[in-house]
Design a protein around this motif. Structure first.
Motif, mmCIF file in Angstrom:
data_model
loop_
_atom_site.group_PDB
_atom_site.id
_atom_site.type_symbol
_atom_site.label_atom_id
_atom_site.label_comp_id
_atom_site.label_asym_id
_atom_site.label_seq_id
_atom_site.Cartn_x
_atom_site.Cartn_y
_atom_site.Cartn_z
ATOM 1 N N ALA A 120 0.817 -1.314 0.133
ATOM 2 C CA ALA A 120 -0.079 0.006 0.109
ATOM 3 C C ALA A 120 0.796 1.336 -0.069
ATOM 4 O O ALA A 120 0.316 2.283 -0.438
ATOM 5 N N HIS A 121 2.317 1.088 0.335
ATOM 6 C CA HIS A 121 2.905 2.532 0.568
ATOM 7 C C HIS A 121 3.217 2.960 -0.952
ATOM 8 O O HIS A 121 3.569 4.135 -1.039
ATOM 9 N N GLU A 122 2.913 2.197 -1.997
ATOM 10 C CA GLU A 122 2.887 2.641 -3.486
ATOM 11 C C GLU A 122 1.961 3.834 -3.602
ATOM 12 O O GLU A 122 2.123 4.438 -4.674
ATOM 13 N N LEU A 123 0.827 3.859 -2.871
ATOM 14 C CA LEU A 123 -0.100 4.599 -2.862
ATOM 15 C C LEU A 123 0.121 6.041 -2.171
ATOM 16 O O LEU A 123 -0.885 6.997 -2.163
ATOM 17 N N ASP A 124 1.186 6.263 -1.581
ATOM 18 C CA ASP A 124 1.480 7.593 -1.043
ATOM 19 C C ASP A 124 1.653 8.753 -1.701
ATOM 20 O O ASP A 124 1.280 9.891 -1.350
ATOM 21 N N GLU A 125 1.895 8.657 -3.056
ATOM 22 C CA GLU A 125 2.165 9.534 -3.824
ATOM 23 C C GLU A 125 1.136 9.333 -5.239
ATOM 24 O O GLU A 125 1.106 7.961 -5.601
ATOM 25 N N LEU A 332 -12.727 -6.386 -5.460
ATOM 26 C CA LEU A 332 -12.258 -5.796 -4.153
ATOM 27 C C LEU A 332 -10.883 -5.120 -3.983
ATOM 28 O O LEU A 332 -10.590 -4.045 -3.305
ATOM 29 N N ASN A 333 -10.044 -5.709 -4.750
ATOM 30 C CA ASN A 333 -8.671 -5.132 -4.509
ATOM 31 C C ASN A 333 -8.688 -3.607 -5.220
ATOM 32 O O ASN A 333 -8.040 -2.792 -4.796
ATOM 33 N N ALA A 334 -9.278 -3.619 -6.360
ATOM 34 C CA ALA A 334 -9.655 -2.149 -6.674
ATOM 35 C C ALA A 334 -10.266 -1.162 -5.901
ATOM 36 O O ALA A 334 -9.810 -0.153 -5.860
ATOM 37 N N ILE A 335 -11.252 -1.542 -5.296
ATOM 38 C CA ILE A 335 -12.000 -0.853 -4.102
ATOM 39 C C ILE A 335 -10.997 -0.317 -3.061
ATOM 40 O O ILE A 335 -10.990 0.597 -2.354
ATOM 41 N N GLN A 336 -10.373 -1.676 -2.694
ATOM 42 C CA GLN A 336 -9.271 -1.174 -1.624
ATOM 43 C C GLN A 336 -8.080 -0.227 -2.078
ATOM 44 O O GLN A 336 -7.860 0.537 -1.033
ATOM 45 N N ILE A 337 -7.859 -0.273 -3.185
ATOM 46 C CA ILE A 337 -6.857 0.598 -3.734
ATOM 47 C C ILE A 337 -7.330 2.189 -3.629
ATOM 48 O O ILE A 337 -6.938 3.000 -2.898
ATOM 49 N N ALA A 338 -8.805 2.250 -4.083
ATOM 50 C CA ALA A 338 -9.661 3.489 -3.872
ATOM 51 C C ALA A 338 -9.501 3.987 -2.399
ATOM 52 O O ALA A 338 -9.406 5.072 -2.208
ATOM 53 N N GLU A 339 -9.839 3.009 -1.679
ATOM 54 C CA GLU A 339 -9.994 3.360 -0.331
ATOM 55 C C GLU A 339 -8.686 3.938 0.518
ATOM 56 O O GLU A 339 -8.457 5.245 1.192
#
Length: 347
Positions: A120-125, A332-339
């Motif tokens: 998930a750290h990939e989503l910090d930016e 679900l993986n896509a939604i969790q990325i969005a969250e």
């Protein structure tokens, strides 16, 4: 109702809304209470005008070639690789962040390939490409387990055989399996005009998913190797796979053999797996318990069983996993990325 006026809530679009994953995305938006300011349902021109409901409100499906992506902050794409290659650049140019459920951008160095429980750290930016790639439906549950093993013992090698459901090809795959099975029972010996599966999947297994490569492996098998390495940040990870289509409607299964760097104790292994986020180990109490696609009671978890250490090589062990390919393996993986994007204020 998750339709809100809060300006921090994203305006979203679902491209491929009429497909199997698109339908699942809509259901998850409702059940998980994803907050949004507006929602747009988008598909090919032939589906335009169809009405679908989100949170009890009916929305007309809009044609992708006429849709203005400047209206949205976040776009889910699940309409196939060709559609993503054509329309994702339009969406990102208009300023939207795209979560793409195809192979189109997975290996792009400027595009993070994300399983939130793992990286998930990939989503910090905000990604340079404007795209976050959703991994392959069989890769997602596998890497969620591999991460725990790697952290505790290290991994020397993983050998995987997949047993993938017809819904991996969406509604057409499921319809063809049902129709061809019915035809095989009613008229044994007669050929059914298959389009999605060759040979017919009815009462059959097919050791080929996607196209063959020059190596003799299929693209599906290559995806699992490349994607596992990228998600786990292990460029030399040794994973080899045989991917098989089976006559199951929904639910991918995998038989996984892992050789670790150190000696593995089964009881500790079971506890390591059970402590991973959203994982259920069915033979934690009894070694005779195991999950199957038709018996798993929670489609939002990775289900594990048949955990057994090789008595001839205590560094190696087998396990069996089952995951709903439309939820865990895609929507679900896509939604969790969005969250995660919303929580990290990355949009």
């Amino acid at each position: 109702m998750t339709l809100v006026t809060d300006t921090k809530a994203p305006r979203i679009a679902i491209v491929g809304a009429t497909g199997a994953v698109g339908n699942t995305l809509i259901g998850l938006i409702e059940s998980r209470g994803l907050r949004y300011r507006s929602v747009h349902l988008v598909a090919s021109a032939r589906s335009a005008g169809t009405e679908l409901t989100v949170d009890g409100v009916a929305y007309p499906v809009q044609a992708v070639d006429e849709f203005d992506f400047g209206q949205v902050d976040l776009a889910f794409f699940s309409a196939g690789t060709e559609a993503s290659e054509q329309w994702v650049p339009k969406a990102t140019e208009a300023g939207a962040v795209v979560i793409d459920n195809t192979i189109a951008y997975r290996m792009d160095p400027d595009t993070p390939l994300v399983v939130p429980q793992v990286n998930a750290h990939e989503l910090d930016e905000r990604p340079k490409s404007g795209v976050i790639a959703n991994p392959n439906c069989s890769t997602i549950p596998l890497v969620r387990l591999l991460q725990g093993v790697e952290r505790r013992w290290g991994i020397r090698q993983a050998v995987v055989s997949t047993y993938q459901a017809a819904s991996g090809l969406g509604h057409p795959g499921v319809d063809e399996l049902k129709d061809s099975s019915r035809a095989a029972l009613e008229s044994p010996g007669e050929e059914y005009p298959n389009k999605e599966f060759t040979p017919s999947l009815a009462f059959n297994v097919i050791p080929k998913i996607d196209r063959f490569l020059d190596t003799g492996f299929t693209l599906e098998e290559q995806k699992m190797l490349q994607e596992s390495r990228k998600i786990l940040g292990m460029p030399h990870l040794d994973v080899t796979t045989t991917c098989v289509r089976v006559p199951v409607v929904t639910g991918h299964s995998e038989a996984v053999w892992i050789e670790a760097q150190g000696v593995v104790d089964r009881d500790e292994l079971v506890e390591v797996l059970a402590e991973l986020p959203e994982v259920t180990v069915h033979d934690r109490e009894s070694r005779r318990e195991f999950p199957t696609p038709t018996t798993i009671d929670d489609p939002y978890r990775v289900h594990v069983g048949r955990v057994r250490v090789n008595p001839n090589n205590p560094r190696a062990f087998w396990l069996w996993l089952v995951a709903d390919n439309l939820t865990i393996g895609a929507a679900l993986n896509a939604i969790q990325i969005a969250e995660e994007l919303i929580a990290r204020d990355t949009l």
